[in-house]
Design a protein around this motif. Structure first.
Motif, PDB file in Angstrom:
ATOM      1  N   PHE A   3      36.590  15.595  31.349  1.00 44.28           N
ATOM      2  CA  PHE A   3      35.939  14.363  31.784  1.00 44.28           C
ATOM      3  C   PHE A   3      36.914  13.182  31.674  1.00 44.28           C
ATOM      4  N   GLN A   4      37.663  13.134  30.593  1.00 46.83           N
ATOM      5  CA  GLN A   4      38.642  12.059  30.397  1.00 46.83           C
ATOM      6  C   GLN A   4      39.766  12.144  31.418  1.00 46.83           C
ATOM      7  N   ALA A  28      31.325  23.632  33.650  1.00 46.80           N
ATOM      8  CA  ALA A  28      31.566  22.619  32.618  1.00 46.80           C
ATOM      9  C   ALA A  28      30.965  21.275  33.014  1.00 46.80           C
ATOM     10  N   PHE A  29      30.960  20.966  34.310  1.00 49.61           N
ATOM     11  CA  PHE A  29      30.458  19.683  34.785  1.00 49.61           C
ATOM     12  C   PHE A  29      28.975  19.746  35.154  1.00 49.61           C
ATOM     13  N   ASP A  30      28.412  20.943  35.252  1.00 50.91           N
ATOM     14  CA  ASP A  30      27.027  21.119  35.676  1.00 50.91           C
ATOM     15  C   ASP A  30      26.057  20.353  34.775  1.00 50.91           C
ATOM     16  N   GLY A  31      25.234  19.522  35.392  1.00 54.63           N
ATOM     17  CA  GLY A  31      24.245  18.765  34.644  1.00 54.63           C
ATOM     18  C   GLY A  31      24.771  17.503  33.988  1.00 54.63           C
ATOM     19  N   HIS A  32      26.046  17.202  34.195  1.00 54.47           N
ATOM     20  CA  HIS A  32      26.656  16.012  33.592  1.00 54.47           C
ATOM     21  C   HIS A  32      27.065  15.031  34.686  1.00 54.47           C
ATOM     22  N   ASP A  33      26.920  13.761  34.407  1.00 55.49           N
ATOM     23  CA  ASP A  33      27.399  12.725  35.307  1.00 55.49           C
ATOM     24  C   ASP A  33      28.624  12.087  34.659  1.00 55.49           C
ATOM     25  N   PRO A  34      29.826  12.463  35.128  1.00 57.47           N
ATOM     26  CA  PRO A  34      31.032  11.934  34.492  1.00 57.47           C
ATOM     27  C   PRO A  34      31.319  10.475  34.846  1.00 57.47           C
ATOM     28  N   ASP A  40      32.698  20.139  43.965  1.00 51.71           N
ATOM     29  CA  ASP A  40      32.779  21.483  43.392  1.00 51.71           C
ATOM     30  C   ASP A  40      33.159  22.470  44.494  1.00 51.71           C
TER      31      ASP A  40
END
Length: 58
Positions: A3-4, A28-34, A40
């Protein structure tokens, strides 16, 4: 860490979006809003294969 790294590319390199080109990265990014646009590659491939399979062109 991922994410960083994405945030750094958007902020420091003016990236419009971050391409998740590894199959595990989508998980890893699924369900997250970076906080930035994410593309994808696995989802794009699945959509294209589904279109081909259901169109009768494949």
């Amino acid at each position: 860490m991922f994410f960083q790294a994405g945030a750094s590319m958007v902020e420091n390199q003016n990236a419009d979006a971050i391409l998740l080109a590894g199959t595990d990265l989508g998980l890893a990014f699924d369900g997250h809003d970076p906080g930035y646009r994410v593309i994808d590659a696995l989802a794009l491939h699945v959509a294209a294969l589904t279109d081909l399979a259901t169109s009768g062109r494949g």
